[in-house]
Design a protein around this motif. Structure first.
Motif, short mmCIF file in Angstrom:
data_model
loop_
_atom_site.label_atom_id
_atom_site.label_comp_id
_atom_site.label_asym_id
_atom_site.label_seq_id
_atom_site.Cartn_x
_atom_site.Cartn_y
_atom_site.Cartn_z
N ALA A 207 -3.02 -2.60 5.51
CA ALA A 207 -3.36 -3.16 6.82
C ALA A 207 -2.51 -2.58 7.94
O ALA A 207 -2.79 -2.83 9.12
N GLY A 208 -1.46 -1.86 7.59
CA GLY A 208 -0.65 -1.18 8.60
C GLY A 208 0.36 -2.06 9.31
O GLY A 208 0.91 -1.65 10.34
N LEU A 209 0.67 -3.23 8.78
CA LEU A 209 1.70 -4.06 9.40
C LEU A 209 3.07 -3.45 9.12
O LEU A 209 3.25 -2.72 8.14
N GLY A 210 4.02 -3.78 9.96
CA GLY A 210 5.39 -3.31 9.74
C GLY A 210 5.95 -3.87 8.44
O GLY A 210 5.46 -4.89 7.93
N THR B 292 2.70 -8.17 0.27
CA THR B 292 3.51 -7.30 1.12
C THR B 292 2.98 -5.87 1.11
O THR B 292 2.84 -5.24 2.16
N ILE C 252 4.78 -12.60 6.04
CA ILE C 252 3.47 -13.22 5.81
C ILE C 252 3.24 -13.47 4.32
O ILE C 252 2.82 -14.56 3.91
N ASN D 27 7.27 -7.62 8.86
CA ASN D 27 6.19 -8.57 9.14
C ASN D 27 5.32 -8.79 7.91
O ASN D 27 4.90 -9.92 7.63
N ALA D 28 5.02 -7.72 7.19
CA ALA D 28 4.21 -7.84 5.98
C ALA D 28 4.90 -8.73 4.97
O ALA D 28 4.26 -9.59 4.33
N LEU E 34 -0.47 -5.69 2.91
CA LEU E 34 -0.34 -5.83 4.36
C LEU E 34 0.37 -4.63 5.00
O LEU E 34 0.04 -4.23 6.11
N HIS E 35 1.34 -4.08 4.29
CA HIS E 35 2.10 -2.96 4.86
C HIS E 35 1.35 -1.63 4.74
O HIS E 35 1.15 -0.92 5.73
#
Length: 153
Positions: A37-40, A30, A47, A43-44, A33-34
């Motif tokens: 990788a800049g995911l919300g 989490t 996944i 969403n992070a 990815l957050h």
């Protein structure tokens, strides 16, 4: 009674080990990815939690609850997925509340909300796995009583 408590403690210990592994996958995934990788935030977490589900299913089925009733893998997998989706919703509720309702966007507050959500979801998961996915073995049926022979007088 002491034997049951010991078995429960042993089962909880194994569940905890599997949970720590799944937690590492969820938390590290989490955050990577957050924040990297800049995911919300939600969403992070979705996944990373899906990846952790694979770790959790294998560990719980083949180690934690291996001495419990096992049904077909398809049935167990479906129940596991449904119950983990509820657990994921608990996690997302905590993250969403902290991020979107309280407006907390820093790394510390994000991780406090994440760990709180994971803790609450873990309590739900342990209870639900024991209740619906891997139930206790039914007690062995007592040996059939032999009919008494009656003596003819």
């Amino acid at each position: 009674m002491a034997g049951k408590v010991r078995l429960l403690a042993f089962e909880l210990g194994k569940f905890g080990v599997v949970g720590v592994l799944a937690f590492v996958v969820t938390d590290a995934g989490t955050n990577l990815l957050h924040f990297r990788a800049g995911l919300g935030p939600l969403n992070a977490n979705v996944i990373a939690t899906v990846a952790a589900m694979a770790v959790s299913y294998a560990g719980n089925r083949y180690w934690t609850f291996r001495n419990r009733q096992h049904g077909r893998v398809r049935r167990e997998g479906f129940l596991f997925l449904v119950l983990n989706t509820v657990g994921l919703a608990i996690q997302l509720a905590c993250l969403g509340f902290a991020t979107y309702v309280l407006g907390l966007r820093g790394g510390l507050s994000y991780n406090v909300a994440l760990v709180t959500g994971i803790a609450l979801a873990t309590l739900f998961r342990y209870w639900s796995y024991r209740t619906w996915v891997w139930r206790a073995q039914p007690p062995a049926a007592p040996a059939a009583a032999r009919p008494r022979e009656t003596a003819l007088l």
